[in-house]
Design a protein around this motif. Sequence first.
Motif, PDB file in Angstrom:
ATOM      1  N   GLY A   1     -13.748 -13.128 -31.944  1.00 46.74           N
ATOM      2  CA  GLY A   1     -12.570 -13.822 -31.489  1.00 46.74           C
ATOM      3  C   GLY A   1     -11.323 -13.080 -31.895  1.00 46.74           C
ATOM      4  O   GLY A   1     -11.362 -12.047 -32.554  1.00 46.74           O
ATOM      5  N   ALA A   2     -10.185 -13.597 -31.497  1.00 48.73           N
ATOM      6  CA  ALA A   2      -8.903 -12.964 -31.796  1.00 48.73           C
ATOM      7  C   ALA A   2      -8.656 -12.875 -33.285  1.00 48.73           C
ATOM      8  O   ALA A   2      -8.116 -11.887 -33.780  1.00 48.73           O
ATOM      9  N   ALA A   3      -9.059 -13.897 -34.028  1.00 47.63           N
ATOM     10  CA  ALA A   3      -8.848 -13.877 -35.475  1.00 47.63           C
ATOM     11  C   ALA A   3      -9.644 -12.741 -36.104  1.00 47.63           C
ATOM     12  O   ALA A   3      -9.131 -12.014 -36.954  1.00 47.63           O
ATOM     13  N   HIS A   4     -10.895 -12.561 -35.683  1.00 49.78           N
ATOM     14  CA  HIS A   4     -11.699 -11.489 -36.237  1.00 49.78           C
ATOM     15  C   HIS A   4     -11.131 -10.137 -35.852  1.00 49.78           C
ATOM     16  O   HIS A   4     -11.109  -9.224 -36.657  1.00 49.78           O
ATOM     17  N   ASP A   5     -10.673  -9.997 -34.600  1.00 49.97           N
ATOM     18  CA  ASP A   5     -10.101  -8.730 -34.165  1.00 49.97           C
ATOM     19  C   ASP A   5      -8.911  -8.377 -35.027  1.00 49.97           C
ATOM     20  O   ASP A   5      -8.750  -7.231 -35.431  1.00 49.97           O
ATOM     21  N   HIS A   6      -8.071  -9.369 -35.334  1.00 51.31           N
ATOM     22  CA  HIS A   6      -6.902  -9.100 -36.171  1.00 51.31           C
ATOM     23  C   HIS A   6      -7.325  -8.700 -37.574  1.00 51.31           C
ATOM     24  O   HIS A   6      -6.828  -7.743 -38.130  1.00 51.31           O
ATOM     25  N   LEU A   7      -8.261  -9.453 -38.145  1.00 43.62           N
ATOM     26  CA  LEU A   7      -8.692  -9.161 -39.497  1.00 43.62           C
ATOM     27  C   LEU A   7      -9.392  -7.822 -39.591  1.00 43.62           C
ATOM     28  O   LEU A   7      -9.358  -7.168 -40.621  1.00 43.62           O
ATOM     29  N   MET A   8     -10.025  -7.408 -38.519  1.00 44.18           N
ATOM     30  CA  MET A   8     -10.765  -6.158 -38.537  1.00 44.18           C
ATOM     31  C   MET A   8      -9.931  -4.984 -38.033  1.00 44.18           C
ATOM     32  O   MET A   8     -10.457  -3.923 -37.802  1.00 44.18           O
ATOM     33  N   SER A   9      -8.623  -5.173 -37.876  1.00 49.26           N
ATOM     34  CA  SER A   9      -7.808  -4.057 -37.424  1.00 49.26           C
ATOM     35  C   SER A   9      -7.706  -3.031 -38.542  1.00 49.26           C
ATOM     36  O   SER A   9      -7.670  -3.366 -39.724  1.00 49.26           O
ATOM     37  N   ALA A  10      -7.669  -1.778 -38.161  1.00 50.21           N
ATOM     38  CA  ALA A  10      -7.673  -0.693 -39.134  1.00 50.21           C
ATOM     39  C   ALA A  10      -6.414  -0.671 -39.990  1.00 50.21           C
ATOM     40  O   ALA A  10      -6.430  -0.165 -41.097  1.00 50.21           O
ATOM     41  N   SER A  11      -5.321  -1.238 -39.513  1.00 51.75           N
ATOM     42  CA  SER A  11      -4.072  -1.169 -40.265  1.00 51.75           C
ATOM     43  C   SER A  11      -3.947  -2.264 -41.315  1.00 51.75           C
ATOM     44  O   SER A  11      -3.096  -2.188 -42.180  1.00 51.75           O
ATOM     45  N   THR A  12      -4.775  -3.290 -41.258  1.00 53.85           N
ATOM     46  CA  THR A  12      -4.662  -4.394 -42.206  1.00 53.85           C
ATOM     47  C   THR A  12      -4.873  -3.913 -43.628  1.00 53.85           C
ATOM     48  O   THR A  12      -4.108  -4.245 -44.522  1.00 53.85           O
ATOM     49  N   PHE A  13      -5.912  -3.142 -43.854  1.00 51.35           N
ATOM     50  CA  PHE A  13      -6.211  -2.574 -45.165  1.00 51.35           C
ATOM     51  C   PHE A  13      -6.377  -1.075 -44.957  1.00 51.35           C
ATOM     52  O   PHE A  13      -7.478  -0.588 -44.708  1.00 51.35           O
ATOM     53  N   SER A  14      -5.268  -0.342 -45.085  1.00 53.80           N
ATOM     54  CA  SER A  14      -5.239   1.063 -44.677  1.00 53.80           C
ATOM     55  C   SER A  14      -6.255   1.941 -45.403  1.00 53.80           C
ATOM     56  O   SER A  14      -6.782   2.882 -44.818  1.00 53.80           O
ATOM     57  N   ASN A  15      -6.564   1.642 -46.663  1.00 54.07           N
ATOM     58  CA  ASN A  15      -7.535   2.457 -47.389  1.00 54.07           C
ATOM     59  C   ASN A  15      -8.963   2.223 -46.914  1.00 54.07           C
ATOM     60  O   ASN A  15      -9.868   2.955 -47.292  1.00 54.07           O
ATOM     61  N   TRP A  16      -9.146   1.195 -46.115  1.00 56.21           N
ATOM     62  CA  TRP A  16     -10.463   0.861 -45.585  1.00 56.21           C
ATOM     63  C   TRP A  16     -10.565   1.162 -44.088  1.00 56.21           C
ATOM     64  O   TRP A  16     -11.572   0.838 -43.462  1.00 56.21           O
ATOM     65  N   ALA A  17      -9.552   1.783 -43.515  1.00 62.86           N
ATOM     66  CA  ALA A  17      -9.479   1.982 -42.066  1.00 62.86           C
ATOM     67  C   ALA A  17     -10.708   2.693 -41.502  1.00 62.86           C
ATOM     68  O   ALA A  17     -11.259   2.264 -40.486  1.00 62.86           O
ATOM     69  N   ASN A  18     -11.158   3.752 -42.160  1.00 57.61           N
ATOM     70  CA  ASN A  18     -12.313   4.490 -41.630  1.00 57.61           C
ATOM     71  C   ASN A  18     -13.574   3.635 -41.642  1.00 57.61           C
ATOM     72  O   ASN A  18     -14.366   3.672 -40.703  1.00 57.61           O
ATOM     73  N   SER A  78      -9.118   0.331 -62.171  1.00 56.20           N
ATOM     74  CA  SER A  78      -8.738  -0.888 -61.454  1.00 56.20           C
ATOM     75  C   SER A  78      -7.415  -0.709 -60.721  1.00 56.20           C
ATOM     76  O   SER A  78      -7.016  -1.552 -59.940  1.00 56.20           O
ATOM     77  N   GLU A  79      -6.742   0.400 -60.975  1.00 55.86           N
ATOM     78  CA  GLU A  79      -5.478   0.680 -60.287  1.00 55.86           C
ATOM     79  C   GLU A  79      -5.717   1.360 -58.945  1.00 55.86           C
ATOM     80  O   GLU A  79      -4.785   1.575 -58.193  1.00 55.86           O
ATOM     81  N   SER A  80      -6.944   1.705 -58.650  1.00 60.57           N
ATOM     82  CA  SER A  80      -7.282   2.348 -57.393  1.00 60.57           C
ATOM     83  C   SER A  80      -6.815   1.491 -56.223  1.00 60.57           C
ATOM     84  O   SER A  80      -7.075   0.295 -56.179  1.00 60.57           O
ATOM     85  N   GLU A  81      -6.130   2.097 -55.268  1.00 58.56           N
ATOM     86  CA  GLU A  81      -5.676   1.358 -54.084  1.00 58.56           C
ATOM     87  C   GLU A  81      -6.867   0.793 -53.307  1.00 58.56           C
ATOM     88  O   GLU A  81      -6.780  -0.304 -52.757  1.00 58.56           O
ATOM     89  N   LEU A  82      -7.955   1.522 -53.300  1.00 63.16           N
ATOM     90  CA  LEU A  82      -9.157   1.055 -52.621  1.00 63.16           C
ATOM     91  C   LEU A  82      -9.646  -0.246 -53.257  1.00 63.16           C
ATOM     92  O   LEU A  82      -9.919  -1.226 -52.562  1.00 63.16           O
ATOM     93  N   LEU A  83      -9.707  -0.277 -54.589  1.00 68.58           N
ATOM     94  CA  LEU A  83     -10.137  -1.492 -55.286  1.00 68.58           C
ATOM     95  C   LEU A  83      -9.121  -2.617 -55.134  1.00 68.58           C
ATOM     96  O   LEU A  83      -9.496  -3.782 -54.982  1.00 68.58           O
ATOM     97  N   GLN A  84      -7.843  -2.292 -55.168  1.00 66.88           N
ATOM     98  CA  GLN A  84      -6.810  -3.317 -55.022  1.00 66.88           C
ATOM     99  C   GLN A  84      -6.904  -3.996 -53.661  1.00 66.88           C
ATOM    100  O   GLN A  84      -6.794  -5.218 -53.558  1.00 66.88           O
ATOM    101  N   GLU A  85      -7.103  -3.206 -52.617  1.00 69.55           N
ATOM    102  CA  GLU A  85      -7.249  -3.790 -51.283  1.00 69.55           C
ATOM    103  C   GLU A  85      -8.536  -4.616 -51.191  1.00 69.55           C
ATOM    104  O   GLU A  85      -8.546  -5.662 -50.545  1.00 69.55           O
ATOM    105  N   PHE A  86      -9.588  -4.168 -51.849  1.00 69.06           N
ATOM    106  CA  PHE A  86     -10.835  -4.924 -51.863  1.00 69.06           C
ATOM    107  C   PHE A  86     -10.626  -6.286 -52.523  1.00 69.06           C
ATOM    108  O   PHE A  86     -11.047  -7.316 -51.999  1.00 69.06           O
ATOM    109  N   LEU A  87      -9.956  -6.309 -53.657  1.00 71.36           N
ATOM    110  CA  LEU A  87      -9.687  -7.566 -54.364  1.00 71.36           C
ATOM    111  C   LEU A  87      -8.814  -8.498 -53.527  1.00 71.36           C
ATOM    112  O   LEU A  87      -9.042  -9.711 -53.500  1.00 71.36           O
TER     113      LEU A  87
END
Length: 163
Positions: A1-18, A78-87
Amino acid sequence: GAAHDHLMSASTFSNWANLVDACQDYAQRSGWRFNRVEFMRLDGPQPNAALHEARLRAMPAVLEYGQRLQSAAEVGSSESELLQEFLCCQKLVSSEAVLNAIISICKALELPGFDGKATAGRGSGSGFDVAYHDMTAPLEVIARRLRNHLAMIDANEEARERR
């Protein structure tokens, strides 16, 4: 749905885009569910060929991100941007789960506004009273606050699309 598409956009969590990009097809085909054991099961019969192919395409990115997270955790970074976005993502998922659970309880108990009957407006009382997280309040108050919260979301196009 639209909500999932938004949440799964690559720009939402840039360190997780790939990873998000690599897993998009798998996420859609699996109903937005990820089960590690099922995902890693590559041998044996594959009842859903399209899901299996999507899994194979996503596998390299999943393994890479798993390794990156494990390395960051081992270093204690714990300062890793990847971990911060995950949290941050964990908090969003938890908040949504609580919201959905409370909505389900209100519907199951057929509380006013959740009983399928038409109401004049979704919210009632003070529209600014949206603290439905306060579980010390009586259930009727929690339900009213939740209706106000949902009305506030419905009134905001961007918030409504994210929901």
